[in-house]
Motif scaffolding. Structure first.
Motif, PDB file in Angstrom:
ATOM      1  N   ARG A  95      13.460  34.890  15.390  1.00 17.06           N
ATOM      2  CA  ARG A  95      12.933  36.038  16.134  1.00 17.06           C
ATOM      3  C   ARG A  95      13.017  35.838  17.646  1.00 17.06           C
ATOM      4  O   ARG A  95      12.121  36.231  18.401  1.00 17.06           O
ATOM      5  N   ARG A 186       8.388  35.372   0.202  1.00 17.16           N
ATOM      6  CA  ARG A 186       8.222  34.831   1.551  1.00 17.16           C
ATOM      7  C   ARG A 186       7.591  33.440   1.507  1.00 17.16           C
ATOM      8  O   ARG A 186       7.948  32.558   2.296  1.00 17.16           O
ATOM      9  N   ARG A 234       7.710  32.368  16.450  1.00 11.89           N
ATOM     10  CA  ARG A 234       7.108  32.802  15.189  1.00 11.89           C
ATOM     11  C   ARG A 234       5.632  32.459  15.097  1.00 11.89           C
ATOM     12  O   ARG A 234       4.943  32.968  14.203  1.00 11.89           O
ATOM     13  N   ARG A 281       6.251  44.276  13.235  1.00 15.62           N
ATOM     14  CA  ARG A 281       5.732  43.871  11.924  1.00 15.62           C
ATOM     15  C   ARG A 281       4.215  43.902  12.020  1.00 15.62           C
ATOM     16  O   ARG A 281       3.628  43.151  12.787  1.00 15.62           O
ATOM     17  N   TRP A 282       3.599  44.760  11.221  1.00 19.86           N
ATOM     18  CA  TRP A 282       2.187  45.070  11.346  1.00 19.86           C
ATOM     19  C   TRP A 282       1.393  44.392  10.232  1.00 19.86           C
ATOM     20  O   TRP A 282       1.741  44.484   9.069  1.00 19.86           O
ATOM     21  N   ARG A 283       0.322  43.753  10.637  1.00 22.48           N
ATOM     22  CA  ARG A 283      -0.622  43.161   9.692  1.00 22.48           C
ATOM     23  C   ARG A 283      -2.013  43.687  10.056  1.00 22.48           C
ATOM     24  O   ARG A 283      -2.541  43.380  11.134  1.00 22.48           O
ATOM     25  N   THR A 292      -0.331  40.838   3.983  1.00 19.59           N
ATOM     26  CA  THR A 292       1.042  41.347   4.057  1.00 19.59           C
ATOM     27  C   THR A 292       1.325  41.961   5.419  1.00 19.59           C
ATOM     28  O   THR A 292       0.505  42.705   5.947  1.00 19.59           O
ATOM     29  N   ALA A 293       2.502  41.634   5.959  1.00 19.95           N
ATOM     30  CA  ALA A 293       2.976  42.262   7.197  1.00 19.95           C
ATOM     31  C   ALA A 293       4.297  42.963   6.893  1.00 19.95           C
ATOM     32  O   ALA A 293       5.211  42.351   6.348  1.00 19.95           O
ATOM     33  N   LEU A 294       4.370  44.247   7.212  1.00 22.09           N
ATOM     34  CA  LEU A 294       5.566  45.028   6.943  1.00 22.09           C
ATOM     35  C   LEU A 294       6.053  45.705   8.219  1.00 22.09           C
ATOM     36  O   LEU A 294       5.257  46.007   9.106  1.00 22.09           O
ATOM     37  N   PRO A 295       7.374  45.955   8.310  1.00 24.39           N
ATOM     38  CA  PRO A 295       7.915  46.584   9.525  1.00 24.39           C
ATOM     39  C   PRO A 295       7.778  48.098   9.488  1.00 24.39           C
ATOM     40  O   PRO A 295       8.159  48.748   8.513  1.00 24.39           O
ATOM     41  N   THR A 333       3.537  41.768  15.510  1.00 31.15           N
ATOM     42  CA  THR A 333       4.550  40.910  16.120  1.00 31.15           C
ATOM     43  C   THR A 333       5.768  41.761  16.433  1.00 31.15           C
ATOM     44  O   THR A 333       6.181  42.595  15.642  1.00 31.15           O
ATOM     45  N   GLY A 334       6.347  41.521  17.570  1.00 31.41           N
ATOM     46  CA  GLY A 334       7.496  42.306  18.000  1.00 31.41           C
ATOM     47  C   GLY A 334       7.441  42.558  19.497  1.00 31.41           C
ATOM     48  O   GLY A 334       6.691  41.900  20.219  1.00 31.41           O
TER      49      GLY A 334
END
Length: 468
Positions: A95, A186, A234, A281-283, A292-295, A333-334
Motif C-alpha cells: 500500500r 485474509r 500497513r 478501506r473502512w472498518r 471486517t474492513a471493506l473498500p 485506511t487510504g
C-alpha cells in the motif's frame, strides 16, 4: 510657529493606526501533486531487479555436467528467483501511495494473484530440485534424502516456510477461494510473512549468499526495505490517521431500501489528500462490524471535514452497516485507487457507471474540469427504481451543462444499451473521449469490449474492478 505637516514620517508610514507593524500576508502553500509510479516504470524496475538476481546466479554458477551439480545449480536459481518474487508480491500489497495511486489497487491485486502462482511454482521447484541434488549426491532414495535434509536447521526452517507459502497458495485457488470466508482468507494470508521470514533465514546460509558478504548485505537490505514499507504503510500510517483525524459516523441516510449513504466527519481531512474517484478501506468500530474492513468509494468530493460513502446491501456486513448509528468510530485506511483526474488525456470525458458503481462517477461528475458539453454520464440500471443519487446527478448535470443519460432495462433484454452502435448514437464523437468506467464485473467487461469496438483506445479506458 510653523504648522506641522500631516505627512507621516516614512518610518511611521509602515505602521498600523495602533502602532503595530502589519503582519506579512501568508499565501497558503499548494501541496505538491502526489508522486505516482507508472505501470511501465514499475514493470521496468521489477524486471531490472530480476536481471540482477540472474546475474548474481551466473557469477557464482560453476559449470558441471554431473547430475547432482546440475540439480543444485538450477535449485539455486529457482530459489533466488522465488525469494525475489516473494519480495515483489509483498511490495505490491504494501500500500505504498506512489504505487497505489499510479497503478491502481485492482491492477496491483491482479498482478499479485498472477505473480503468486509463478512464485509458488518457483518455491516448489526449488524444493524438488534441491531434494534431487541431495539424492544424487548421496546415492540414496528420495525419502532417505528428505529425512536427511530435515536434519539441517536452515533446511528445516525452509521446509516450514514452504509449507506456509503453499497453504496461502492453496487458499487462493479459485475453487477454494469461493468456499472460504473473506476474513479467513485474509488471516491465512498472514502466513506469507512467516514463510518469508523462515525463507530469509535459509537464504543467508545458502551457497549463493553465505560466501559473499556484499551479496548477503544487499540481500538483507532488500528484505529490510520491503519490511519497513510494510510496517510503515500497513500499520503505522493507519494508526496515525485514526489518532489524527478522529473519524466518526455523523449520519446514515437511506437512498433506496437497499442503499444507504454514510456521512463521516473528522478533523483536518484535507491532510488525507483524497481525490474524487478514490476509495478507502473502512472498518466501523461497532461490536458486529469491527472485524471486517471493506473498500467503498467516496460518493461525493471531500468537503468541510466530511467524507461520504454510499453502500449497497449485498451481504451480512453491509446489512449491518445500514443499521449504524451516529457517533460510531471509524478506522479508515487510504485513500487508494488511480481512477482520478490525473488519468485524463482528452478534453471530453465519458463517465460510464453501472449499479452502485455510480458512487465514484458521481464524485468525478461534480469535480472533473470541463466546459459546456465536455462531460457525459451514462448510468446503466435495470429500472428507474434502481437508480441511486438521481437528484444529485441531475442537479450537477444542470449546473455544469453536462449530458446525463439513463440506460434502463434488464441485462438480458432484447436491446443492449451498451452495444457499440448504441453508445455511438449517445456520444457521437466517442473515440475522442476519455472513458471512466465503474460497475459490476459482467457489465464492465461488456462495456470495455463495446468501447474498443466503437473505436476508443484501450489506453483511454480507465476502470477499476473488484470482486470479493
Amino acid at each position: 510657529m510653523t504648522s506641522q505637516s500631516n505627512t507621516p514620517h516614512p518610518l511611521y508610514a509602515r505602521l498600523t493606526p495602533q502602532g503595530v507593524p502589519p503582519r506579512p500576508v501568508r499565501v497558503p502553500r499548494t501541496p505538491p501533486p502526489p508522486v505516482r509510479t507508472s505501470p511501465r516504470a514499475l514493470r521496468t524496475g521489477l524486471a531490472a531487479g530480476a536481471g540482477l538476481v540472474l546475474a548474481l546466479w551466473l557469477v557464482q554458477a560453476a559449470p558441471s555436467l554431473r547430475l547432482d551439480a546440475l540439480f543444485a545449480t538450477f535449485a539455486h536459481l529457482s530459489g533466488l528467483l522465488a525469494a525475489y518474487g516473494i519480495l515483489v508480491m509483498l511490495l505490491l500489497t504494501a500500500r505504498v501511495p506512489a504505487i497505489e495511486h499510479g497503478i491502481g489497487a485492482d491492477r496491483l491485486a491482479r498482478w499479485h494473484a498472477l505473480g503468486g502462482r509463478y512464485v509458488l511454482t518457483l518455491v516448489l521447484s526449488h524444493a524438488a530440485l534441491a531434494l534431487c541434488a541431495y539424492t544424487a549426491a548421496t546415492g540414496t532414495d528420495l525419502l532417505t534424502a528428505a529425512l536427511g535434509l530435515l536434519g539441517y536447521p536452515g533446511l528445516a526452517a525452509a521446509t516450514a516456510g514452504t509449507a506456509a507459502l503453499a497453504a496461502v497458495g492453496v487458499s487462493s485457488a479459485r475453487a477454494v477461494r469461493r468456499r472460504v470466508r473473506h476474513e479467513t482468507w485474509r488471516t491465512l494470508h498472514l502466513l506469507t510473512y512467516l514463510g518469508t521470514a523462515l525463507a530469509f533465514a535459509h537464504q543467508l546460509s545458502g551457497p549463493d549468499l553465505a560466501g559473499g558478504p556484499l551479496a548477503a548485505w544487499l540481500w538483507t537490505m532488500l528484505h529490510t526495505t520491503v519490511a519497513v514499507l510494510l510496517v510503515w504503510y500497513r500499520l503505522i500510517v493507519p494508526v496515525r490517521q485514526v489518532l489524527r483525524h478522529g473519524l466518526r459516523v455523523s449520519e446514515v441516510r437511506t437512498e433506496r431500501p437497499d442503499v444507504v449513504s454514510i456521512v463521516i466527519q473528522g478533523l483536518a481531512l484535507d491532510a488525507l489528500r483524497a481525490e474524487p474517484g478514490q476509495f478507502f478501506r473502512w472498518r466501523f468500530l461497532d461490536r458486529r462490524l469491527w472485524r471486517t474492513a471493506l473498500p467503498f468509494s467516496l460518493s461525493a468530493p471531500p468537503r468541510n471535514d466530511t467524507l461520504r460513502i454510499t453502500v449497497k446491501v449485498c451481504g451480512d456486513h453491509t446489512r449491518r452497516i445500514r443499521r449504524l448509528r451516529p457517533g460510531v468510530r471509524v478506522w479508515a485506511t487510504g485513500p487508494f485507487g488511480a481512477m482520478t483526474a490525473h488519468r485524463r488525456t482528452r478534453r471530453k470525458v465519458l463517465l460510464l457507471a453501472g449499479g452502485v458503481g455510480i458512487t465514484p462517477m458521481r464524485a468525478l461528475f461534480e469535480t472533473l474540469p470541463g466546459g459546456l458539453g465536455d462531460l457525459t454520464l451514462l448510468y446503466r440500471a435495470g429500472s428507474a427504481a434502481q437508480l441511486v443519487l438521481r437528484d444529485e446527478l441531475e442537479a450537477i448535470a444542470e449546473s455544469r451543462g453536462a449530458a446525463l443519460h439513463y440506460l434502463l432495462g434488464p441485462s438480458d433484454g432484447p436491446f443492449d444499451p451498451l452495444a457499440p452502435r448504441a453508445l455511438g448514437n449517445l456520444v457521437p464523437d466517442l473515440p475522442e473521449h476519455d472513458v471512466y468506467l465503474c460497475g459490476p464485473p459482467g457489465m464492465a467487461r461488456a462495456a470495455i469490449t463495446a468501447l474498443k469496438r466503437a473505436g476508443v483506445p484501450a489506453s483511454r479506458i480507465h476502470a477499476e474492478r473488484f470482486t470479493f
